[in-house]
Design a protein around this motif. Structure first.
Motif, short mmCIF file in Angstrom:
data_model
loop_
_atom_site.label_atom_id
_atom_site.label_comp_id
_atom_site.label_asym_id
_atom_site.label_seq_id
_atom_site.Cartn_x
_atom_site.Cartn_y
_atom_site.Cartn_z
N ASP A 58 -48.68 -1.21 27.83
CA ASP A 58 -47.27 -0.76 27.87
C ASP A 58 -46.83 -0.30 26.47
N ALA A 59 -46.20 0.84 26.45
CA ALA A 59 -45.81 1.45 25.18
C ALA A 59 -44.92 0.54 24.34
N SER A 60 -44.12 -0.30 25.00
CA SER A 60 -43.19 -1.16 24.28
C SER A 60 -43.91 -2.19 23.42
N THR A 61 -45.19 -2.43 23.68
CA THR A 61 -45.95 -3.42 22.91
C THR A 61 -46.81 -2.78 21.83
N ILE A 62 -46.78 -1.45 21.71
CA ILE A 62 -47.65 -0.75 20.77
C ILE A 62 -46.82 -0.25 19.59
N ALA A 63 -47.13 -0.75 18.41
CA ALA A 63 -46.37 -0.36 17.22
C ALA A 63 -46.78 1.01 16.72
N ALA A 64 -48.10 1.27 16.69
CA ALA A 64 -48.55 2.51 16.06
C ALA A 64 -49.99 2.81 16.46
N ARG A 88 -50.57 13.23 18.63
CA ARG A 88 -49.17 13.35 18.23
C ARG A 88 -48.25 13.49 19.45
N GLU A 89 -48.67 14.32 20.41
CA GLU A 89 -47.87 14.52 21.62
C GLU A 89 -47.70 13.23 22.40
N ILE A 90 -48.79 12.49 22.55
CA ILE A 90 -48.73 11.25 23.33
C ILE A 90 -47.87 10.22 22.61
N CYS A 91 -48.00 10.13 21.29
CA CYS A 91 -47.18 9.19 20.53
C CYS A 91 -45.70 9.55 20.63
N ASP A 92 -45.38 10.84 20.53
CA ASP A 92 -43.98 11.26 20.64
C ASP A 92 -43.43 10.92 22.02
#
Length: 288
Positions: A58-64, A88-92
């Motif tokens: 889950d994205a909410s648990t991933i800092a970077a 970069r696209e996925i991180c954004d």
């Protein structure tokens, strides 16, 4: 070491690693991109593995997401065309920070000041060192996007903005060396010199194709790697012997696993490029 993927480093520390770290697959596949000149055209799809990890954690648990634009110590692994932009696209999309480790690629190695510029991808944080002072005095620096900098400036008025002290932060000797180095980069045009030399460098290192034991050659900017077929049951032994013999013949290269890695000084001349490659070719031919 926790976020890195180098097995020899990780195994020494075992269970002491930082928890909550996952890893993307690396992008080197000799079956698809051996002897690529510059960035390989196969492998950008591997960035999509990040989406699987996001679905798992889950994205909410991933800092970077932390990545070297070009991996050095792991064996000079180049990003396929479009790979970093896809990260970069996925991180954004998922509000995850993207961090570039530019300790190796920073300060002119790729033909521009930083690999982020060469690959047209802006990271949220960028770590640098080595080239900042030309290695004369230890110093590192982290570049941050304005939104991250501003977030750290929102604390109480009497609090330290970035509560991450280090005894020798901003040491005057290191800072003087860094300022002098940056001045020389500008005066002598060294931050872009690698772009001028890159075509000759590429031709020189790829001349090793066809040499016995050579199973791949990789290059970008003033970065090069020659991967050797390992000896049965002795990984890294042949490359280590090549490294030692090159040193004896007056040429310094780096050995990591079965890879001979090269990142010559930005002031290198054409005749010195020829000497490096000629010596390396002779040594590999003389090595069993």
């Amino acid at each position: 070491m926790s976020v890195g993927g180098m097995v020899s480093n990780r195994k020494i520390f075992g269970s002491s690693m930082v928890p909550g770290v996952d890893h993307l697959p690396h992008t080197l596949d000799l079956g698809h991109n051996a002897f690529s000149r510059g960035l390989p055209h196969w492998g950008a799809h591997l960035a999509n593995e990040l989406e699987r990890l996001i679905a798992l954690h889950d994205a909410s648990t991933i800092a970077a997401v932390i990545v070297e634009p070009i991996s050095g110590s792991a064996g000079v692994i180049l990003p396929p065309v479009g790979y970093l932009k896809r990260l970069r696209e996925i991180c954004d999309k998922n509000d995850i920070l993207l961090i570039f480790d530019e300790v190796i690629t920073g300060f002119g190695r790729t033909g521009k000041a930083f690999a982020a510029q060469s690959f047209d991808v802006t990271a949220d944080l960028m770590t640098t060192a080595k080239g900042l002072t030309n290695g004369a005095v230890p110093m590192g620096a982290v570049f941050a996007q304005r939104k991250i900098y501003d977030a750290f400036m929102q604390g109480p008025e009497n609090a330290i903005e970035l509560f991450h002290g280090y005894t020798y932060s901003a040491h005057p000797v290191a800072c003087a060396a860094a300022l002098a180095t940056l001045d020389i980069y500008e005066k002598e045009g060294l931050l872009t010199r690698a772009a001028t030399l890159a075509p000759q460098w590429e031709a020189a290192v790829h001349s090793l194709r066809g040499t016995k034991h050579v199973i791949d050659v990789r290059n970008y900017g003033l970065i090069g790697a020659v991967e050797l077929e390992p000896r049965a049951g002795k990984p890294g032994a042949r490359a280590f012997d090549v490294f030692l013999e090159c040193f004896e013949r007056g040429v310094m290269v780096r050995q990591t696993g079965d890879v001979i890695a090269m990142s010559p000084p930005l002031i290198i001349e054409e005749k010195q490029i020829a000497r490096i490659v000629e010596t390396l070719t002779e040594v590999i031919r003389d090595t069993d």
